[in-house]
Design a protein around this motif. Sequence first.
Motif, PDB file in Angstrom:
ATOM      1  N   ARG A   1      50.022  28.209  33.437  1.00  0.00           N
ATOM      2  CA  ARG A   1      50.971  28.244  34.555  1.00  0.00           C
ATOM      3  C   ARG A   1      51.821  29.505  34.513  1.00  0.00           C
ATOM      4  O   ARG A   1      52.106  30.121  35.548  1.00  0.00           O
ATOM      5  CB  ARG A   1      51.861  27.005  34.503  1.00  0.00           C
ATOM      6  CG  ARG A   1      52.871  26.907  35.648  1.00  0.00           C
ATOM      7  CD  ARG A   1      53.549  25.548  35.675  1.00  0.00           C
ATOM      8  NE  ARG A   1      54.540  25.474  36.725  1.00  0.00           N
ATOM      9  CZ  ARG A   1      55.813  25.809  36.576  1.00  0.00           C
ATOM     10  NH1 ARG A   1      56.246  26.250  35.399  1.00  0.00           N
ATOM     11  NH2 ARG A   1      56.666  25.712  37.584  1.00  0.00           N
ATOM     12  N   LEU A   2      52.233  29.916  33.324  1.00  0.00           N
ATOM     13  CA  LEU A   2      53.077  31.111  33.193  1.00  0.00           C
ATOM     14  C   LEU A   2      52.338  32.371  33.639  1.00  0.00           C
ATOM     15  O   LEU A   2      52.918  33.232  34.310  1.00  0.00           O
ATOM     16  CB  LEU A   2      53.540  31.256  31.743  1.00  0.00           C
ATOM     17  CG  LEU A   2      54.569  30.237  31.257  1.00  0.00           C
ATOM     18  CD1 LEU A   2      54.839  30.418  29.771  1.00  0.00           C
ATOM     19  CD2 LEU A   2      55.865  30.358  32.054  1.00  0.00           C
ATOM     20  N   LEU A   3      51.068  32.491  33.282  1.00  0.00           N
ATOM     21  CA  LEU A   3      50.298  33.662  33.685  1.00  0.00           C
ATOM     22  C   LEU A   3      50.120  33.717  35.192  1.00  0.00           C
ATOM     23  O   LEU A   3      50.188  34.794  35.805  1.00  0.00           O
ATOM     24  CB  LEU A   3      48.930  33.656  32.996  1.00  0.00           C
ATOM     25  CG  LEU A   3      48.939  33.931  31.493  1.00  0.00           C
ATOM     26  CD1 LEU A   3      47.537  33.791  30.917  1.00  0.00           C
ATOM     27  CD2 LEU A   3      49.495  35.313  31.183  1.00  0.00           C
TER      28      LEU A   3
ATOM     29  N   SER B   1      54.902  38.813  41.284  1.00  0.00           N
ATOM     30  CA  SER B   1      54.978  40.261  41.142  1.00  0.00           C
ATOM     31  C   SER B   1      53.980  41.039  41.986  1.00  0.00           C
ATOM     32  O   SER B   1      54.171  42.245  42.195  1.00  0.00           O
ATOM     33  CB  SER B   1      54.750  40.649  39.668  1.00  0.00           C
ATOM     34  OG  SER B   1      55.626  39.958  38.811  1.00  0.00           O
ATOM     35  N   GLU B   2      52.934  40.393  42.456  1.00  0.00           N
ATOM     36  CA  GLU B   2      51.835  41.122  43.082  1.00  0.00           C
ATOM     37  C   GLU B   2      51.577  40.656  44.518  1.00  0.00           C
ATOM     38  O   GLU B   2      52.045  39.600  44.938  1.00  0.00           O
ATOM     39  CB  GLU B   2      50.571  40.953  42.220  1.00  0.00           C
ATOM     40  CG  GLU B   2      50.791  41.464  40.804  1.00  0.00           C
ATOM     41  CD  GLU B   2      49.666  41.113  39.847  1.00  0.00           C
ATOM     42  OE1 GLU B   2      48.649  40.541  40.306  1.00  0.00           O
ATOM     43  OE2 GLU B   2      49.793  41.399  38.650  1.00  0.00           O
TER      44      GLU B   2
ATOM     45  N   GLY C   1      43.920  31.943  34.678  1.00  0.00           N
ATOM     46  CA  GLY C   1      43.910  30.641  35.326  1.00  0.00           C
ATOM     47  C   GLY C   1      42.680  29.816  34.982  1.00  0.00           C
ATOM     48  O   GLY C   1      41.609  30.080  35.506  1.00  0.00           O
ATOM     49  N   VAL C   2      42.847  28.841  34.099  1.00  0.00           N
ATOM     50  CA  VAL C   2      41.726  27.993  33.711  1.00  0.00           C
ATOM     51  C   VAL C   2      41.425  26.979  34.808  1.00  0.00           C
ATOM     52  O   VAL C   2      40.273  26.819  35.223  1.00  0.00           O
ATOM     53  CB  VAL C   2      42.035  27.263  32.388  1.00  0.00           C
ATOM     54  CG1 VAL C   2      40.907  26.307  32.023  1.00  0.00           C
ATOM     55  CG2 VAL C   2      42.257  28.278  31.270  1.00  0.00           C
TER      56      VAL C   2
ATOM     57  N   GLN D   1      41.475  33.604  28.216  1.00  0.00           N
ATOM     58  CA  GLN D   1      42.917  33.583  28.417  1.00  0.00           C
ATOM     59  C   GLN D   1      43.654  33.539  27.082  1.00  0.00           C
ATOM     60  O   GLN D   1      44.719  34.138  26.925  1.00  0.00           O
ATOM     61  CB  GLN D   1      43.284  32.363  29.277  1.00  0.00           C
ATOM     62  CG  GLN D   1      44.700  32.371  29.788  1.00  0.00           C
ATOM     63  CD  GLN D   1      44.849  31.511  31.018  1.00  0.00           C
ATOM     64  OE1 GLN D   1      44.506  31.914  32.120  1.00  0.00           O
ATOM     65  NE2 GLN D   1      45.352  30.309  30.842  1.00  0.00           N
ATOM     66  N   MET D   2      43.075  32.850  26.123  1.00  0.00           N
ATOM     67  CA  MET D   2      43.686  32.791  24.803  1.00  0.00           C
ATOM     68  C   MET D   2      43.732  34.182  24.174  1.00  0.00           C
ATOM     69  O   MET D   2      44.697  34.550  23.500  1.00  0.00           O
ATOM     70  CB  MET D   2      42.914  31.826  23.912  1.00  0.00           C
ATOM     71  CG  MET D   2      43.579  31.541  22.576  1.00  0.00           C
ATOM     72  SD  MET D   2      42.889  30.096  21.743  1.00  0.00           S
ATOM     73  CE  MET D   2      41.224  30.684  21.367  1.00  0.00           C
ATOM     74  N   ALA D   3      42.686  34.979  24.395  1.00  0.00           N
ATOM     75  CA  ALA D   3      42.658  36.347  23.858  1.00  0.00           C
ATOM     76  C   ALA D   3      43.739  37.207  24.502  1.00  0.00           C
ATOM     77  O   ALA D   3      44.341  38.067  23.841  1.00  0.00           O
ATOM     78  CB  ALA D   3      41.283  36.957  24.082  1.00  0.00           C
ATOM     79  N   ILE D   4      43.994  36.985  25.794  1.00  0.00           N
ATOM     80  CA  ILE D   4      45.005  37.759  26.508  1.00  0.00           C
ATOM     81  C   ILE D   4      46.390  37.545  25.909  1.00  0.00           C
ATOM     82  O   ILE D   4      47.168  38.484  25.723  1.00  0.00           O
ATOM     83  CB  ILE D   4      45.014  37.384  28.004  1.00  0.00           C
ATOM     84  CG1 ILE D   4      43.703  37.815  28.673  1.00  0.00           C
ATOM     85  CG2 ILE D   4      46.205  38.010  28.715  1.00  0.00           C
ATOM     86  CD1 ILE D   4      43.585  37.373  30.116  1.00  0.00           C
ATOM     87  N   VAL D   5      46.703  36.299  25.603  1.00  0.00           N
ATOM     88  CA  VAL D   5      48.060  35.965  25.150  1.00  0.00           C
ATOM     89  C   VAL D   5      48.178  35.907  23.630  1.00  0.00           C
ATOM     90  O   VAL D   5      49.237  35.572  23.106  1.00  0.00           O
ATOM     91  CB  VAL D   5      48.522  34.614  25.753  1.00  0.00           C
ATOM     92  CG1 VAL D   5      48.507  34.674  27.261  1.00  0.00           C
ATOM     93  CG2 VAL D   5      47.642  33.468  25.249  1.00  0.00           C
TER      94      VAL D   5
END
Length: 304
Positions: free
Chosen positions: A46-48, A55-56, A101-102, A142-146
Motif C-alpha cells: 500500500r505504501l509503494l 507524486s506522479e 503492487g502485488v 517488490q521485496m527486493a525493491i524495499v
Amino acid sequence: MTRKILTGLSSEAYEHPFDRKALASLQKMPGVSLLLKKVNEYGIDRLLRLQSLGSEIRISPRNFPELHQAFLETCQILDVAPLPELYLFRGTGHIETYIVGVEKPLVGINLDAMEWLDANELLYVFGHEIARIKSQHMIYHQMAIVMPTLKNLLSSTTLGVGGLVAGGMELGLYNWRMMARFTADRAAMLACQDIDVATTTLMKLAGLPDEYLTTAVIEDFLVQAREFASNNLDSVDKVTKILSYTESELSWVIMRAGELLKWVDSGEYDNLIQQINLKTPEEAEGKEEKKPEEKEGWNFLTSW
C-alpha cells in the motif's frame, strides 16, 4: 508491423533457466516466509502505491494517448488483464521504469523514456515490467525493491530476523532479481516482436540517444554483447557476481543483450511464436480482419 496477440502465453514457456534456478534457491532459504509475512504486516504494498498516486501523473487515453496506446498494446500482446494503472514521473537523465503492487499492479515510466523511445521501443520497456505480473513474481520483486529499508526496520524491531537477512537472504534476493531480468527481457522481446527494436531499446537504456545509434555503433554493440554472452556466468566468482548485482546504478545491458541474442539465435524465440495460439488485434476483439481489397483506403495513423 502487425504484431500477434500471444493468447494463452505462459511465462514458463520463455522463462530463463537462471531465473528458475535462482528463485528456487531463494525460496529454500530459511526465513523467507517470515520476511514475506513482515512485508505484508508493514503494509509495504500500500505504501509503494501511495508514493506513486501522490507524486506522479496518471496516464489516460486522453492526456497521453500514444503512451497509453503502447501500454495497452503491450498488455494485449502478452495476454495480461486487467490493465494495470500507468503513471509518468519526472526525468532523471536516463530511462527508468518500474512496477509495484502485488494485489493491484501499477507501472511507472519517466519523462526521459517517453521522449527517447519510439512507439515500438515503448513496447519493449513495458513488456519488461509486465513480465513480473505474467510470472507472478511481484511479491519477490517488490521485496527486493524495499530490501534496504526493510532490513534496517527489521534489525531495529525484531530479534534475529535482521541478522538472518544480512546473513545471505539479501544477496540471494538480489541475485534472483538480476536473473529475473533475463526472463523479463524475453517477455519484452515477445511484446515488440523485433530483435532490432529490442537492440536499440537496450542501447538507449545504456544511455545512447537516437543520434548516436549509427549502423557502426549498433553492429559493434551486437559484437560486444555476443562476446560477453560467450562467457560462462556460472564460472564468475559467486560473491563478486552477487555483490555487483546489488549496484542499482548498473544497467547490465550488454549482459542482458547477450542473453537475449542467445535465445533468439538458438531459434527458441521463433519456435515459441509459432506454437502459441496467435491472433491479430482485430481477431482478439472478435472482429475479422479485412482483406486488402476490402479496406476503405489508407489510414496513415495505423502505424502507431
